[in-house]
Motif scaffolding. Structure first.
Motif: not given
Length: 542
Positions: A375-386
């Protein structure tokens, strides 16, 4: 060298000239000044004589300063004096302003750009349409970037070009949120891409102009990586908390004794606000973060005016008796030099292939995350890790590029894409993609910093902005557009998993071929790039 000596003689002779003598020779003086300006002479140490005498006698030539361009002071016996540009570059506020500029600009991009393919998917569009929409922007960028580069280098004030393109592209991007049919989306994406093409390169050019040591670009650019992570993760949180449906909250309560027209306008704005939900929140966030970015650009223009780098347009009356510089011919000659330089050709070809791989991943990585329940939560977390992973690499990217060379940095970037493709193909839940996102941050930091510095350093005289736009055109233009089209066709025919597997195989084979070629290549300029110049003795020199 002759021009340096001649300008020094002219500078020494001016105080002894009478006003009538100067007035009589004004056309020739103006023509000389214009000729020097067209050759982009900027300082004694930078192939230029900057002329501005502290004596009032120098003011006898009316308007000469506006023709010479970037002017510093040459005072007799004052060898320790500094040029205004050097003083401003040493201003401790400049680095902080650059950091905030990068932070806000890339936060605005991060709040929207990664979610556009998923937004198109939520509208019911399949892989072909997502690939088409993903290809419009980079392809348009590739086609119009040279045009904007010439316009920017020709303009006496690049900020005017930047303001117009920034605002129009922002308006076009916001309109994407209000209709779902494909022709309208294609039209708005095209308008956005046409005017957005020069924005990133112009911002990079402005930043590099204010950095005395160009290798510090990566240390400044890491704030853009941080901003991208904050923007994308914050947008992901907004998206996950939004119900995604429009709720009817009725009208505003009594607004008092406001005029009927004002009350109607406020009611309309309130209803529009209540409709901003789901993915539309991301467009609103993009707008909110773009406002401080635009204000910072205005501040940089003020600093450049204070420094004397921006000049008022030359009047037609003052141009009488002068010859207009053949800037278009100069740019054409510079491009011809570029395409006859083997190192430059190899560099931009590698950038192009990296762009293809990026176009596939950027358009379908989040589609893959959504396929496994993200969901949007996991997508946002992915970009934060990047972004968190890329920050340190931006800091060390300058020394890394010097040690390895731009060619090897780009080859390693392609090798990392092989790993990322395989990770996305094998993932079973959204969090399995986090290693690939971390690798993305590290790879992009090294790749983009190295590419930007190299392109700026090899730029022929007067073509720094054009060269940066050409870099962006090959990566974010032709490369990513072709990648989006290829990815869209593969995803439509074979599915997302096989698309990533096929892409990994192609990149791996290409890396092997390039590595063999570089193994036997000698005498390249990738570690110590210099401006491309005309060939001497039948050999192109960089």
């Amino acid at each position: 060298m002759v021009q340096k000596h001649f300008m020094l003689i002219l500078h020494l002779a001016l105080p002894f000239c009478s006003k009538s003598d100067v007035g009589h020779h004004k056309p020739k003086c103006l023509q000389l000044a214009e000729s020097l300006r067209s050759r982009r002479l900027t300082s004694i140490t930078d192939r230029d004589i900057r002329v501005k005498s502290a004596d009032a006698s120098f003011e006898k030539i009316n308007g000469l300063q506006s023709y010479v361009g970037d002017i510093s002071q040459i005072r007799a016996g004052a060898s320790t004096s500094q040029a205004p540009s050097q003083e401003l570059r040493k201003d401790p506020n400049i680095p902080m302003l650059i950091r905030i500029l990068f932070l806000t600009y890339y936060a605005s991009i991060g709040a929207l750009l990664p979610y556009l393919p998923v937004y198109y998917h939520s509208l019911g569009h399949g892989g072909l349409i997502i690939g088409l929409l993903g290809a419009v922007k980079p392809l348009t960028t590739f086609l119009v970037a040279p045009f904007w580069g010439i316009v920017s280098d020709q303009s006496s004030n690049k900020f005017k070009v930047l303001y117009a393109t920034f605002l129009v592209s922002l308006a076009g991007q916001l309109l994407v949120a209000f209709r779902a049919n494909v022709p309208f989306l294609v039209a708005m994406v095209f308008v956005t891409a046409f005017f957005n093409a020069p924005v990133k390169s112009l911002i990079d050019s402005i930043v590099l102009d204010h950095l005395s040591d160009k290798s510090n670009y990566g240390k400044m650019r890491l704030w853009g990586q941080l901003g991208f992570g904050i923007g994308s993760s914050g947008a992901g949180i907004l998206l996950s908390n939004s119900k995604g449906i429009v709720q009817d909250h009725g009208d505003l309560s009594s607004l008092g004794h406001l005029p009927a027209s004002v009350e109607a306008a406020l009611q309309a704005l309130y209803k529009l606000w209540m409709k901003i939900t789901g993915y539309r929140l991301l467009f609103f966030t993009h707008l909110a973060l773009s406002i401080p970015c635009f204000m910072l650009l205005r501040l940089f223009e003020y600093l450049d005016r204070k420094e004397g780098k921006i000049k008022d347009p030359i009047s037609k009356e003052d141009m009488k008796g002068t010859k207009k510089p053949a800037d278009f011919s100069r740019i054409k000659d510079g491009l011809q030099l570029l395409f006859t330089n083997s190192d430059a050709i190899l560099f931009f070809f590698l950038v192009f292939v990296v762009g293809i791989s990026s176009g596939i991943i950027e358009n379908f990585a989040y589609v893959r995350i959504r396929e496994v329940g993200g969901t949007g939560k996991e997508m946002g977390l992915s970009r934060l890790v990047s972004s968190a992973a890329g920050g340190p690499m931006f800091w060390f990217s300058g020394p890394l590029a010097k040690k390895l060379g731009a060619d090897r940095v780009l080859t390693l970037s392609l090798l990392s894409y092989v790993t990322r493709f395989l990770i996305y193909a094998s993932m079973r839940n959204p969090y399995h993609g986090l290693p690939a996102e971390a690798l993305r941050g590290v790879t992009f930091a090294a790749f983009w910093t190295t590419g930007t510095i190299y392109a700026h350093k090899i730029s022929p005289a007067g073509m720094s902005t054009t060269m940066l736009m050409f870099l962006n055109a090959m990566y974010g233009g032709l490369g990513q557009s072709l990648g989006a089209i290829i990815g869209g066709k593969l995803q439509h025919s074979f599915g997302t998993v096989k698309t990533f597997v096929f892409s990994a195989i192609f990149d791996f084979v290409f890396v092997i071929i390039v590595s063999i070629y570089l193994r036997f290549r000698k005498d390249s300029s990738f570690k110590n790039p210099t401006p491309i110049e005309a060939p001497t003795s039948g050999k192109m020199k960089t």
